[in-house]
Every structure is written in structure tokens, then in C-alpha cells.
Write a protein that holds these residues in place. Structure first.
Motif, PDB file in Angstrom:
ATOM      1  N   VAL A 211       0.604  -1.181  -0.135  1.00  8.93           N
ATOM      2  CA  VAL A 211      -0.346  -0.312   0.289  1.00  8.93           C
ATOM      3  C   VAL A 211       0.931   1.068  -0.057  1.00  8.93           C
ATOM      4  O   VAL A 211       1.636   1.448   0.933  1.00  8.93           O
ATOM      5  CB  VAL A 211      -0.740  -0.023   0.963  1.00  8.93           C
ATOM      6  CG1 VAL A 211      -1.731   1.252   1.152  1.00  8.93           C
ATOM      7  CG2 VAL A 211      -2.070  -1.528   0.872  1.00  8.93           C
ATOM      8  N   PRO A 212       0.541   1.883  -0.956  1.00  3.31           N
ATOM      9  CA  PRO A 212       1.928   3.739  -1.157  1.00  3.31           C
ATOM     10  C   PRO A 212       1.411   4.013  -0.023  1.00  3.31           C
ATOM     11  O   PRO A 212      -0.132   4.194   0.418  1.00  3.31           O
ATOM     12  CB  PRO A 212       1.407   4.051  -2.462  1.00  3.31           C
ATOM     13  CG  PRO A 212      -0.019   3.519  -2.976  1.00  3.31           C
ATOM     14  CD  PRO A 212      -0.452   2.001  -2.141  1.00  3.31           C
ATOM     15  N   GLU A 213       2.350   5.447   0.307  1.00  2.00           N
ATOM     16  CA  GLU A 213       1.873   6.477   1.488  1.00  2.00           C
ATOM     17  C   GLU A 213       0.543   7.491   0.319  1.00  2.00           C
ATOM     18  O   GLU A 213       0.615   7.307  -1.304  1.00  2.00           O
ATOM     19  CB  GLU A 213       3.130   6.868   1.971  1.00  2.00           C
ATOM     20  CG  GLU A 213       2.623   7.576   3.173  1.00  2.00           C
ATOM     21  CD  GLU A 213       1.609   7.861   3.986  1.00  2.00           C
ATOM     22  OE1 GLU A 213       0.432   8.324   3.300  1.00  2.00           O
ATOM     23  OE2 GLU A 213       2.362   6.798   4.746  1.00  2.00           O
ATOM     24  N   SER A 214      -0.005   8.025   1.176  1.00  5.54           N
ATOM     25  CA  SER A 214      -0.982   9.156   0.850  1.00  5.54           C
ATOM     26  C   SER A 214       0.390   9.759   0.087  1.00  5.54           C
ATOM     27  O   SER A 214       0.436  11.220   1.039  1.00  5.54           O
ATOM     28  CB  SER A 214      -1.884   9.850   1.030  1.00  5.54           C
ATOM     29  OG  SER A 214      -2.425  10.859   1.354  1.00  5.54           O
ATOM     30  N   PRO A 215       0.402  10.352  -1.420  1.00  5.42           N
ATOM     31  CA  PRO A 215       1.466  11.855  -1.865  1.00  5.42           C
ATOM     32  C   PRO A 215       0.716  12.815  -0.965  1.00  5.42           C
ATOM     33  O   PRO A 215       1.392  13.634  -1.323  1.00  5.42           O
ATOM     34  CB  PRO A 215       0.495  11.384  -3.107  1.00  5.42           C
ATOM     35  CG  PRO A 215      -0.098  10.458  -3.263  1.00  5.42           C
ATOM     36  CD  PRO A 215      -0.246   9.885  -2.535  1.00  5.42           C
ATOM     37  N   ARG A 216      -0.559  13.652  -0.014  1.00  4.13           N
ATOM     38  CA  ARG A 216      -0.835  14.457   0.294  1.00  4.13           C
ATOM     39  C   ARG A 216      -0.052  14.449   1.199  1.00  4.13           C
ATOM     40  O   ARG A 216      -0.110  15.657   1.843  1.00  4.13           O
ATOM     41  CB  ARG A 216      -2.948  14.467   0.409  1.00  4.13           C
ATOM     42  CG  ARG A 216      -3.873  14.426  -0.480  1.00  4.13           C
ATOM     43  CD  ARG A 216      -5.036  14.168  -0.295  1.00  4.13           C
ATOM     44  NE  ARG A 216      -5.657  15.851  -1.433  1.00  4.13           N
ATOM     45  CZ  ARG A 216      -6.441  14.696  -1.989  1.00  4.13           C
ATOM     46  NH1 ARG A 216      -6.079  13.718  -1.904  1.00  4.13           N
ATOM     47  NH2 ARG A 216      -7.071  15.604  -2.496  1.00  4.13           N
ATOM     48  N   TRP A 217       0.597  13.741   2.219  1.00  2.00           N
ATOM     49  CA  TRP A 217       1.083  14.286   3.363  1.00  2.00           C
ATOM     50  C   TRP A 217       2.222  14.257   3.167  1.00  2.00           C
ATOM     51  O   TRP A 217       2.688  15.540   3.266  1.00  2.00           O
ATOM     52  CB  TRP A 217       1.354  12.201   4.206  1.00  2.00           C
ATOM     53  CG  TRP A 217       2.338  12.598   5.096  1.00  2.00           C
ATOM     54  CD1 TRP A 217       2.069  13.369   6.558  1.00  2.00           C
ATOM     55  CD2 TRP A 217       3.300  11.983   5.187  1.00  2.00           C
ATOM     56  NE1 TRP A 217       2.999  13.255   7.081  1.00  2.00           N
ATOM     57  CE2 TRP A 217       3.950  12.398   7.106  1.00  2.00           C
ATOM     58  CE3 TRP A 217       4.464  11.577   4.088  1.00  2.00           C
ATOM     59  CZ2 TRP A 217       5.114  11.720   7.030  1.00  2.00           C
ATOM     60  CZ3 TRP A 217       5.376  10.617   5.060  1.00  2.00           C
ATOM     61  CH2 TRP A 217       5.853  11.648   6.413  1.00  2.00           C
ATOM     62  N   PRO A 218       3.158  14.311   2.405  1.00  2.00           N
ATOM     63  CA  PRO A 218       4.222  14.496   1.946  1.00  2.00           C
ATOM     64  C   PRO A 218       4.595  15.691   1.506  1.00  2.00           C
ATOM     65  O   PRO A 218       4.945  16.928   1.564  1.00  2.00           O
ATOM     66  CB  PRO A 218       5.402  13.497   1.180  1.00  2.00           C
ATOM     67  CG  PRO A 218       4.290  12.631   0.626  1.00  2.00           C
ATOM     68  CD  PRO A 218       3.239  12.670   1.335  1.00  2.00           C
ATOM     69  N   ALA A 219       3.039  16.042   0.580  1.00  3.39           N
ATOM     70  CA  ALA A 219       3.444  17.868  -0.186  1.00  3.39           C
ATOM     71  C   ALA A 219       2.624  18.470   0.497  1.00  3.39           C
ATOM     72  O   ALA A 219       3.504  19.392   1.194  1.00  3.39           O
ATOM     73  CB  ALA A 219       2.207  17.620  -0.775  1.00  3.39           C
ATOM     74  N   ALA A 220       2.261  18.145   2.349  1.00  8.82           N
ATOM     75  CA  ALA A 220       1.530  18.675   3.183  1.00  8.82           C
ATOM     76  C   ALA A 220       2.830  19.914   4.276  1.00  8.82           C
ATOM     77  O   ALA A 220       2.341  20.157   4.305  1.00  8.82           O
ATOM     78  CB  ALA A 220       0.499  18.954   4.191  1.00  8.82           C
TER      79      ALA A 220
END
Length: 466
Positions: A211-220
Motif C-alpha cells: 500500500v503506497p503512502e498518501s502523496p498528500r502527506w509529504p506534499a503538505a
């Protein structure tokens, strides 16, 4: 702006614009097989966490007899897991906002499974309570973080339906736990229930690997390189599923309309987010106070008040859990049209009415309690499942998991106090008063939503919470 531009310090010069760009790219992704597979993987974790959470209610009659427990010890055994869940919810939100959602989810399911193994070896209340507390940390940590993750990988269109069909796994886990416990408990005993619940621990390896990490998290957090890899992998999987190229992302909202707060508790209780935090906290507390005030004591009430045998008492309680699952499904299919705010208002209000009528008119027979608690559960479960969708929508990515965990923590306070209050009132033999009290609490939640809840249906996450 491009989200792939390098930056020497590893931090993006415009975090809000980066988050907006990621959000715009997600809005163009159609719901497809990849979303369903990820939803099933995370859903399996949540399913078994719900399963673990409910087993104590069905093991309790046997534990009382085997260990000769009094009312105080029984209440402690019932609530110690919820105390752990309260602490786990508070810890996991901040942790997930710092290290990522997927890592926290994987660790939580592994710890919960190991605790189930430990529970099978317990021969007295003290070690049992210790294992339940640690397991509570894991369950309380996983559920709000998983809800945050699912919300972040879903676009606005039909987000309510998609997220809540995932969230159905939680009441489904409760129902499965009730069904299995009502059959397996009298047949083999409580230890086998916890032994079987340990088997899904292998899911922690599946989640961590696939399961990949949510890209919204590192973007934030202003980390374009960390956001790029999972974003590109997700887009590739989504694009190959329908076989058509993805459309260009729509322009992100102007950066002037967005904020770049520091996140954390200070921002959570300031500005626009203060009212949101307080309102959803009250909703989580009241909904779960009433829910667990009912379900935790039903098997005991059926046995001590109406003289039903263990198998029948557990069967009646299972009917109530199944009725709640029906309410969850109805809300999942209608919440995008009805709206989050109206759903919570009317569901809590309807449950208050059902419990009031039970307390005043129908508390004198087991069938009356069965019918009216089942009706109340249809609405209670519906309101509570909506909160798993609604709460992550109210907070920005930089503190979305923390905001959700505050709701989860107030949930646990309700789960702890509900059974305690019901036990105290029921100790005086006032069964009707029990249900009237629960009706008043449910009504307080409905009125709070009417006075302070905001509608989020049909809005992008970055627009609801910049």
C-alpha cells in the motif's frame, strides 16, 4: 506549478501550492480497481480491529463466572481497552502527521494481533487488563488514521459513498465479532475467540509492502520528491486500469486563498478550526456514549433482568448489531445527496426518539428492548459512521490525522463513560431511566450538529480546509 521541481533544502518553497497541485491531480483520477483494492486492504485491517474491539462484551459473561468478578471488576475489564484506545488515538494522529499514515496503520495491526495471543494465556484479571490496554492503544491508533488515509486518496465526486462503503467494514467487523462470539463462545470458550482474532496479524506485512503512502502527506510537509514517487505510481496504476490516458489536472485554487499553518494542537484549537474541533468532538462523544452504553450492557441486561440464557442473550444482542449495519449501509448510499450535516442531525435525533420511547413505554420485556434498541442502533450506527467521513474533511492535510484522532479520542471518552454511567444507573434497577438518559445524550449531539456543524459535501479537501 510543477510538483517535480527540485529544491536544494528538500523543502518546497510553496507548501500550500504544492498541496493544491497534488489535490488537483487526485481530482482527475477516476475511481477504479486500484482504489477498490487499496480500500479492501485497509478495510481488512479496520474490519479485524472492530472485531477485536467488540469481543470483550461477548467474553465478559464467561469471564465474570470464571474469575468471580464483581461489578467494579467487570466494569474495569470492559473499559480498560477503551482507555488504551483513547491514548492510542491521541498519540497516533500526531505520529501519522509526522511519519506517514501507512506506517502507523501497519504497526497498529501487528501490535493488536500480538495482544490477542497474549489474552489467550491470561489466567487472572490483571494481565488480561494489561494486554487489553496495549491492544487498545493499537486499535485506537489505527481507526482514525485509516479513515484519514482513505479520504486522502479519494476525489470529491462521490467521496462520501466511496469512503463510507469502506467504513462499513468497521460495523461489519462488529457484526462478525457478534456472530462468531455468539456461536463460538458457548461452544469453545472465550480463549478461542481471541486466538482466532490473532490470525489477521499477517496483514501488517501486506500493508507495509503493497500500500503506497498518501502523496498528500509529504506534499503538505513541502517534500515534493517524497510526494512524486507514490503519486506517479498511483497515477500509473489508475491509468492502466481503464486503458485510457488521464485528463490534464484542473487548475489548483489560487495560492492567495490558501494558508500554510504550522499544524499541531495550537492550530487545531485556533481560528476556523476551533469550532470544527469542538463540534466534532461533541458529536463523537455523544454518538459513542450512547452506542456503547447500549451494546456493552445488552447481554448482561438480557441475562440478569429477563433471565435469558447466555446463547439467547448473545443472539438478541447480535440482532441489534446487525440492525446497526443496515443503518450504516443506508447512510453510505445516501450521504452524498443528503449531506453530512443533515445526516448526523437527523440520525442522532431519531435515535434519541427511539430510546426515549423505549425508556418510557417498552422497557418491561426482552422483546421490547430488542425491537427499540435495534431501531435506535440503525440511526446511531448511521450517525457514527458518517463521522469517519466528515471529520477528515474538516482539517487540512498537515493536521488531518491529528484532527481525526481528536475525534477518535472523544469517541473513546464516550465509549468509557457510556458503560460506566449505564452500569451505575442499572445498579439501582432503573432500566427505563437508563434508556431515557441515553436519549438525552443523543439529543444533545443532534442539537450540537444543528447549531455548529458545517456542510462539506461536494467540496475538495483543499477547499474545505486550506
Amino acid at each position: 506549478m510543477t510538483i517535480d521541481a527540485p529544491h536544494a533544502a528538500g523543502r518546497h518553497p510553496d507548501t500550500a501550492a504544492l498541496a493544491a497541485a497534488i489535490g488537483a491531480r487526485f481530482e482527475r483520477l477516476p475511481l477504479c480497481r486500484w482504489h477498490v483494492i487499496v480500500r479492501l486492504a485497509i478495510g481488512a485491517v479496520t474490519f479485524f480491529e472492530a472485531f477485536d474491539q467488540l469481543l470483550i462484551a461477548y467474553a465478559l459473561p464467561q469471564l465474570r463466572a470464571e474469575w468471580h468478578l464483581g461489578t467494579g471488576q467487570t466494569t474495569a475489564l470492559m473499559t480498560v481497552g477503551s482507555v488504551g484506545m483513547l491514548a492510542g488515538a491521541l498519540l497516533s494522529g500526531r505520529l501519522a502527521d509526522r511519519v506517514g499514515r501507512v506506517k502507523v496503520i501497519a504497526v497498529c495491526i501487528g501490535v493488536s494481533s500480538l495482544c490477542n495471543l497474549a489474552l489467550t494465556l491470561c489466567t487472572s484479571p490483571a494481565p488480561f487488563m494489561t494486554a487489553r490496554f496495549v491492544q487498545g492503544l493499537a486499535i485506537g491508533g489505527e481507526v482514525p488514521v485509516a479513515a484519514t488515509f482513505i479520504a486522502e486518496i479519494t476525489r470529491t465526486h462521490q467521496r462520501g459513498r466511496f469512503v463510507l462503503l469502506y467504513e462499513l467494514v468497521f460495523p461489519a467487523g462488529l457484526t462478525a465479532g457478534a456472530l462468531l462470539a455468539s456461536w463460538l463462545g458457548p461452544l469453545l470458550g472465550w480463549r478461542w475467540m481471541f486466538a482466532l482474532a490473532a490470525l489477521p496479524g499477517v496483514l501488517c506485512l501486506v500493508i507495509a509492502r503493497y500500500v503506497p503512502e498518501s502523496p498528500r502527506w509529504p506534499a503538505a510537509h513541502g517534500r515534493p520528491r517524497q510526494a512524486r514517487d507514490p503519486r506517479a505510481a498511483i497515477e500509473e496504476k489508475v491509468e492502466t486500469t481503464p486503458g485510457d490516458p488521464l485528463p490534464d489536472p484542473a487548475p489548483a485554487a489560487p495560492a492567495a486563498h490558501r494558508t500554510e499553518g504550522a499544524g499541531g494542537l495550537r492550530e487545531l484549537f485556533s481560528g476556523r478550526y476551533r469550532t470544527r474541533t469542538l463540534v466534532v468532538g461533541v458529536l463523537w462523544f455523544t454518538g459513542y456514549f450512547v452506542n456503547y452504553g447500549i451494546t456493552s450492557w445488552l447481554p448482561t441486561i438480557y441475562g440478569t433482568r429477563f433471565g435469558l440464557d447466555l446463547s439467547t442473550a448473545l443472539g438478541y444482542s447480535t440482532v441489534t448489531s446487525c440492525a446497526g449495519l443496515v443503518g450504516c449501509l443506508a447512510v453510505a448510499l445516501t450521504v452524498d445527496r443528503a449531506g453530512r450535516r443533515r445526516t448526523v442531525i437527523w440520525c442522532l435525533g431519531a435515535s434519541a426518539l427511539a430510546l426515549l420511547l423505549l425508556g418510557l413505554l417498552s422497557g418491561g420485556s426482552a422483546i421490547g428492548v430488542l425491537v427499540w434498541t435495534s431501531l435506535a442502533s440503525v440511526f446511531l450506527f448511521g450517525a457514527n459512521i458518517c463521522l469517519y467521513l466528515y471529520t477528515p474533511e474538516l482539517f487540512p492535510t498537515r493536521m488531518r490525522a491529528l484532527g481525526s484522532s481528536i475525534g477518535g479520542a472523544l469517541n473513546r471518552v464516550g465509549v468509557i463513560l457510556g458503560p460506566i454511567v449505564v452500569g451505575a444507573v442499572y445498579a439501582d434497577g432503573a432500566l427505563g431511566t437508563v434508556f431515557v438518559t441515553l436519549a438525552v445524550v443523543a439529543l444533545a449531539g443532534s442539537l450540537t450538529a444543528a447549531a455548529g456543524a458545517e456542510e462539506t459535501s461536494g467540496q475538495r479537501l483543499e477547499d474545505v480546509a486550506p
